[in-house]
Design a protein around this motif. Structure first.
Motif, PDB file in Angstrom:
ATOM      1  N   ASP A 219       0.707  29.294 -29.809  1.00  0.00           N
ATOM      2  CA  ASP A 219       0.653  29.970 -30.526  1.00  0.00           C
ATOM      3  C   ASP A 219      -0.859  29.536 -31.653  1.00  0.00           C
ATOM      4  O   ASP A 219      -0.723  30.007 -32.709  1.00  0.00           O
ATOM      5  CB  ASP A 219       1.716  28.946 -31.348  1.00  0.00           C
ATOM      6  CG  ASP A 219       1.853  27.154 -31.657  1.00  0.00           C
ATOM      7  OD1 ASP A 219       0.878  27.210 -30.592  1.00  0.00           O
ATOM      8  OD2 ASP A 219       1.798  26.344 -32.506  1.00  0.00           O
ATOM      9  N   LEU A 220      -1.384  28.779 -31.576  1.00  0.00           N
ATOM     10  CA  LEU A 220      -2.886  29.144 -31.834  1.00  0.00           C
ATOM     11  C   LEU A 220      -3.647  30.555 -31.549  1.00  0.00           C
ATOM     12  O   LEU A 220      -5.231  30.753 -31.876  1.00  0.00           O
ATOM     13  CB  LEU A 220      -3.685  27.865 -31.584  1.00  0.00           C
ATOM     14  CG  LEU A 220      -2.921  26.272 -31.888  1.00  0.00           C
ATOM     15  CD1 LEU A 220      -3.272  25.310 -31.685  1.00  0.00           C
ATOM     16  CD2 LEU A 220      -3.068  26.067 -33.432  1.00  0.00           C
ATOM     17  N   LEU A 221      -3.504  30.838 -30.012  1.00  0.00           N
ATOM     18  CA  LEU A 221      -4.186  32.454 -29.165  1.00  0.00           C
ATOM     19  C   LEU A 221      -3.713  33.144 -30.311  1.00  0.00           C
ATOM     20  O   LEU A 221      -3.084  34.053 -30.229  1.00  0.00           O
ATOM     21  CB  LEU A 221      -3.677  32.992 -27.982  1.00  0.00           C
ATOM     22  CG  LEU A 221      -4.478  33.044 -27.493  1.00  0.00           C
ATOM     23  CD1 LEU A 221      -5.336  32.753 -27.511  1.00  0.00           C
ATOM     24  CD2 LEU A 221      -4.302  33.598 -26.262  1.00  0.00           C
ATOM     25  N   THR A 252      -8.827  29.656 -18.551  1.00  0.00           N
ATOM     26  CA  THR A 252     -10.138  28.598 -19.231  1.00  0.00           C
ATOM     27  C   THR A 252     -10.744  29.261 -20.508  1.00  0.00           C
ATOM     28  O   THR A 252     -10.950  28.550 -21.104  1.00  0.00           O
ATOM     29  CB  THR A 252     -10.865  28.402 -17.982  1.00  0.00           C
ATOM     30  OG1 THR A 252     -10.074  27.752 -16.857  1.00  0.00           O
ATOM     31  CG2 THR A 252     -11.882  27.108 -17.930  1.00  0.00           C
ATOM     32  N   THR A 253     -11.840  30.241 -20.670  1.00  0.00           N
ATOM     33  CA  THR A 253     -11.380  31.538 -21.228  1.00  0.00           C
ATOM     34  C   THR A 253     -11.505  30.964 -22.812  1.00  0.00           C
ATOM     35  O   THR A 253     -12.063  30.194 -23.884  1.00  0.00           O
ATOM     36  CB  THR A 253     -11.921  32.462 -20.983  1.00  0.00           C
ATOM     37  OG1 THR A 253     -13.188  33.006 -19.426  1.00  0.00           O
ATOM     38  CG2 THR A 253     -12.928  33.350 -22.119  1.00  0.00           C
ATOM     39  N   GLU A 259     -10.351  24.735 -27.781  1.00  0.00           N
ATOM     40  CA  GLU A 259     -10.885  23.850 -28.437  1.00  0.00           C
ATOM     41  C   GLU A 259     -11.766  23.793 -29.671  1.00  0.00           C
ATOM     42  O   GLU A 259     -11.785  22.992 -30.002  1.00  0.00           O
ATOM     43  CB  GLU A 259     -11.206  23.465 -26.772  1.00  0.00           C
ATOM     44  CG  GLU A 259     -11.486  22.013 -26.656  1.00  0.00           C
ATOM     45  CD  GLU A 259     -12.464  21.425 -25.806  1.00  0.00           C
ATOM     46  OE1 GLU A 259     -11.910  20.163 -25.428  1.00  0.00           O
ATOM     47  OE2 GLU A 259     -13.574  22.687 -25.031  1.00  0.00           O
ATOM     48  N   GLU A 260     -12.828  25.064 -29.052  1.00  0.00           N
ATOM     49  CA  GLU A 260     -13.679  24.773 -30.329  1.00  0.00           C
ATOM     50  C   GLU A 260     -13.283  24.978 -32.311  1.00  0.00           C
ATOM     51  O   GLU A 260     -13.601  24.126 -33.158  1.00  0.00           O
ATOM     52  CB  GLU A 260     -14.604  25.775 -30.053  1.00  0.00           C
ATOM     53  CG  GLU A 260     -15.849  26.262 -28.292  1.00  0.00           C
ATOM     54  CD  GLU A 260     -16.603  26.786 -28.463  1.00  0.00           C
ATOM     55  OE1 GLU A 260     -16.544  27.566 -29.119  1.00  0.00           O
ATOM     56  OE2 GLU A 260     -17.036  27.177 -27.687  1.00  0.00           O
ATOM     57  N   LYS A 261     -11.985  25.636 -32.065  1.00  0.00           N
ATOM     58  CA  LYS A 261     -11.444  25.696 -32.879  1.00  0.00           C
ATOM     59  C   LYS A 261     -10.321  24.072 -33.774  1.00  0.00           C
ATOM     60  O   LYS A 261     -10.240  24.282 -34.281  1.00  0.00           O
ATOM     61  CB  LYS A 261     -10.598  27.266 -33.194  1.00  0.00           C
ATOM     62  CG  LYS A 261     -11.961  27.960 -33.506  1.00  0.00           C
ATOM     63  CD  LYS A 261     -10.968  29.262 -33.297  1.00  0.00           C
ATOM     64  CE  LYS A 261     -11.499  30.894 -33.203  1.00  0.00           C
ATOM     65  NZ  LYS A 261     -11.509  32.094 -33.469  1.00  0.00           N
ATOM     66  N   ASP A 264      -8.561  18.964 -31.506  1.00  0.00           N
ATOM     67  CA  ASP A 264      -7.618  17.560 -31.999  1.00  0.00           C
ATOM     68  C   ASP A 264      -6.495  18.032 -31.047  1.00  0.00           C
ATOM     69  O   ASP A 264      -5.266  17.808 -31.257  1.00  0.00           O
ATOM     70  CB  ASP A 264      -7.394  16.580 -33.393  1.00  0.00           C
ATOM     71  CG  ASP A 264      -8.327  16.586 -33.994  1.00  0.00           C
ATOM     72  OD1 ASP A 264      -8.990  15.965 -33.330  1.00  0.00           O
ATOM     73  OD2 ASP A 264      -8.629  16.429 -35.062  1.00  0.00           O
ATOM     74  N   LEU A 265      -5.918  19.714 -30.702  1.00  0.00           N
ATOM     75  CA  LEU A 265      -4.721  19.634 -30.484  1.00  0.00           C
ATOM     76  C   LEU A 265      -4.416  20.367 -29.365  1.00  0.00           C
ATOM     77  O   LEU A 265      -3.795  20.486 -28.695  1.00  0.00           O
ATOM     78  CB  LEU A 265      -4.235  20.920 -31.861  1.00  0.00           C
ATOM     79  CG  LEU A 265      -4.146  20.847 -33.369  1.00  0.00           C
ATOM     80  CD1 LEU A 265      -3.470  22.142 -33.365  1.00  0.00           C
ATOM     81  CD2 LEU A 265      -2.927  20.218 -32.574  1.00  0.00           C
ATOM     82  N   VAL A 266      -5.642  21.017 -28.501  1.00  0.00           N
ATOM     83  CA  VAL A 266      -6.255  21.098 -27.197  1.00  0.00           C
ATOM     84  C   VAL A 266      -7.001  20.627 -26.829  1.00  0.00           C
ATOM     85  O   VAL A 266      -7.566  19.916 -26.473  1.00  0.00           O
ATOM     86  CB  VAL A 266      -6.750  22.916 -27.511  1.00  0.00           C
ATOM     87  CG1 VAL A 266      -6.565  23.332 -26.089  1.00  0.00           C
ATOM     88  CG2 VAL A 266      -6.209  23.936 -28.351  1.00  0.00           C
TER      89      VAL A 266
END
Length: 505
Positions: A219-221, A252-253, A259-261, A264-266
């Protein structure tokens, strides 16, 4: 005396001849020995230089993972650099062999030196081969293309392991059992059981998929990020089969970017492993270790974050031909992979089963039975919410309603404000139902499930309030017979007799 003098002369000449021959042989042997010594001294220098390089090597276990490929390249280059030494070793041994016909034997010192040079060369070759092997094994097991970094996705007593075809499986050392599903995935599917009381299949399925989508952080992508991801990994041939390492590399990409954005969630290893697990469950139930490019694209596009119509366009584009049109076979490929998502949740019966032919036929009938359809016609058909794909638009409604707060009170459970979906009666004034009561089929104050209602996934506007008030007023003067003949529902209560018991997931 003349006779004796003649014999002495002959013997003298013979002695001179033999002495000259011996002198030539000694000179030749000396030259060979000098050549051999010079060659051995030169070989010794070359071997010392190579051995100094070898002695400076760091132990493979002390190397950083990202430097493994560079070390492999350096070791390969070193192997090529020392290759000419082999010719010098061969030349030294040839010179040594040439002394035997001259009946010359090497001194003990020289013989030991020659043996030492041969041994050092063999040890150097073995050292290079062993290092290359260790580096390649380390790169395979721990490098960027390996699955080693995913081992942290599970905690004791669980252990992540990999089968011969690179498919992961999980070992529970406490119970001494193995399974294909990640332990967190098993927990997730067990938690979906509390959604089974939702009466309407489309909503029940969409709510399960929404929970899955959030657990995988898809949901973050963003949808445009998904497009770039496919381009970056050159995923242009949709019929190409991806191996598990290929899928891991792609995921992974995606998750590194997330993860950069959202630090805390990823959790990258956990998200990659869970998403891989889900893709294998949906598109590789037999665990062959291969997934079609098209299948992975459909899975990621469907669950990524983006506008619904943009998803329709992207999905259509993945199966359309060079003329940006799609025939029945191509649409069938899309619908076949799309239906696998609810199928894996045990919800496929309510969407026409695995048979996508009726949906394909429906789409082309809507397009007036043309041999091919364009994206506009596909989107128009999708707006009708066809049975095999209805879960996708409902998923978007579920996501939109998730945090919505309505300034209304549920007439059944008295929840106020209503959070999530709000269902307003178009038969009774000020009659609102929350999603929990509606999905479980509870009613109150003479309201019946067949009465007309309208669904809101976001708070209403004043214009919608006035419109609904007018409709309620009209419905007040309509008979029960009218509602029996004209059931008008502003929501999607997909429920069918085809629906059986929940399948095992």
């Amino acid at each position: 005396m003349r006779k004796q003098s003649s014999e002495v002369k002959e013997k003298w000449e013979s002695l001179n001849t033999q002495a000259n021959g011996w002198q030539k042989q000694v000179d030749k042997a000396l030259d060979k020995l000098k050549d051999l010594q010079a060659a051995m001294d030169e070989l010794d220098i070359d071997l010392k230089e190579a051995e100094n390089v070898r002695n400076d090597w760091k132990a493979v276990g002390d190397l950083l993972i990202h430097s493994l490929q560079d070390q492999i390249e350096k070791s390969t280059a070193f192997k090529e650099e020392i290759a000419p030494i082999n010719l010098k070793v061969k030349a030294v041994n040839d010179l040594s062999n040439q002394l035997s016909p001259l009946d010359v034997h090497l001194s003990l010192k020289m013989s030991h030196q020659l043996d030492d040079l041969n041994m050092r060369w063999k040890l150097l070759q073995v050292a290079v081969e062993d290092r290359l092997k260790l580096l390649q094994e380390a790169l395979r097991d721990f490098g960027p293309a390996s699955q080693h970094f995913l081992s942290t996705s599970v905690q004791l007593p669980w252990q992540r392991s990999v089968s011969l075809n690179k498919v992961p499986y999980y070992i529970n050392h406490q119970t001494e059992t193995t399974c294909w599903d990640h332990p967190k995935m098993t927990e997730l599917f067990q938690s979906l059981a509390d959604l089974n009381n939702v009466r309407f299949s489309a909503y029940r399925t969409a709510m399960k998929i929404r929970r899955l989508q959030k657990a995988l952080c898809l949901d973050l992508l963003e949808l445009n990020t998904t497009r770039e991801l496919f381009k970056q990994h050159n995923l242009t041939k949709n019929d190409q089969l991806l191996t598990v390492p290929d899928v891991i590399n792609c995921l992974t990409t995606a998750y590194d970017g997330l993860e950069e954005k959202h630090k805390d969630l990823v959790n990258v290893p956990l998200c990659v492993d869970m998403c891989l697990n889900w893709l294998l469950n949906v598109f590789d139930t037999g665990r062959t270790g291969k997934i079609r490019v098209l299948s992975m694209k459909i899975g990621l596009i469907s669950l990524s974050k983006g506008l619904l119509e943009e998803k329709y366009k992207d999905l259509f584009q993945e199966v359309s031909g060079s003329g940006d049109t799609c025939d029945q076979r191509q649409l069938g490929l899309l619908l076949h992979d799309a239906i696998q998502v609810p199928r894996q949740l045990g919800e496929v019966a309510a969407f026409g089963g695995s048979n996508i032919e009726p949906s394909v036929r429906s789409c082309f009938q809507h397009a007036q039975n043309k041999p091919e359809i364009n994206v506009k016609e596909f989107i128009e058909w999708m707006r009708l919410e066809p049975q095999s794909m209805v879960w996708l638009p409902v998923l978007h409604r579920v996501a939109a309603a998730e945090t919505a707060k309505h300034q209304a009170k549920c007439n059944i459970c008295k929840e106020c404000p209503i959070v999530g979906f709000r269902y307003r009666s178009l038969k009774h004034f000020n009659y609102d139902v929350c999603q929990s009561c509606f999905f479980s089929g509870r009613t109150a104050k003479g309201h019946k499930m067949h009465h007309p209602m309208v669904e809101y996934c976001i708070p209403t506007t004043s214009g919608e309030d006035v419109r609904d008030f007018t409709k309620v007023l009209k419905n007040k003067f309509r008979s029960k017979k009218y509602f029996a003949k004209h059931p008008r529902l502003g929501y999607l209560p997909v429920q069918t007799v085809l629906e059986g018991d929940n399948m095992e997931t």
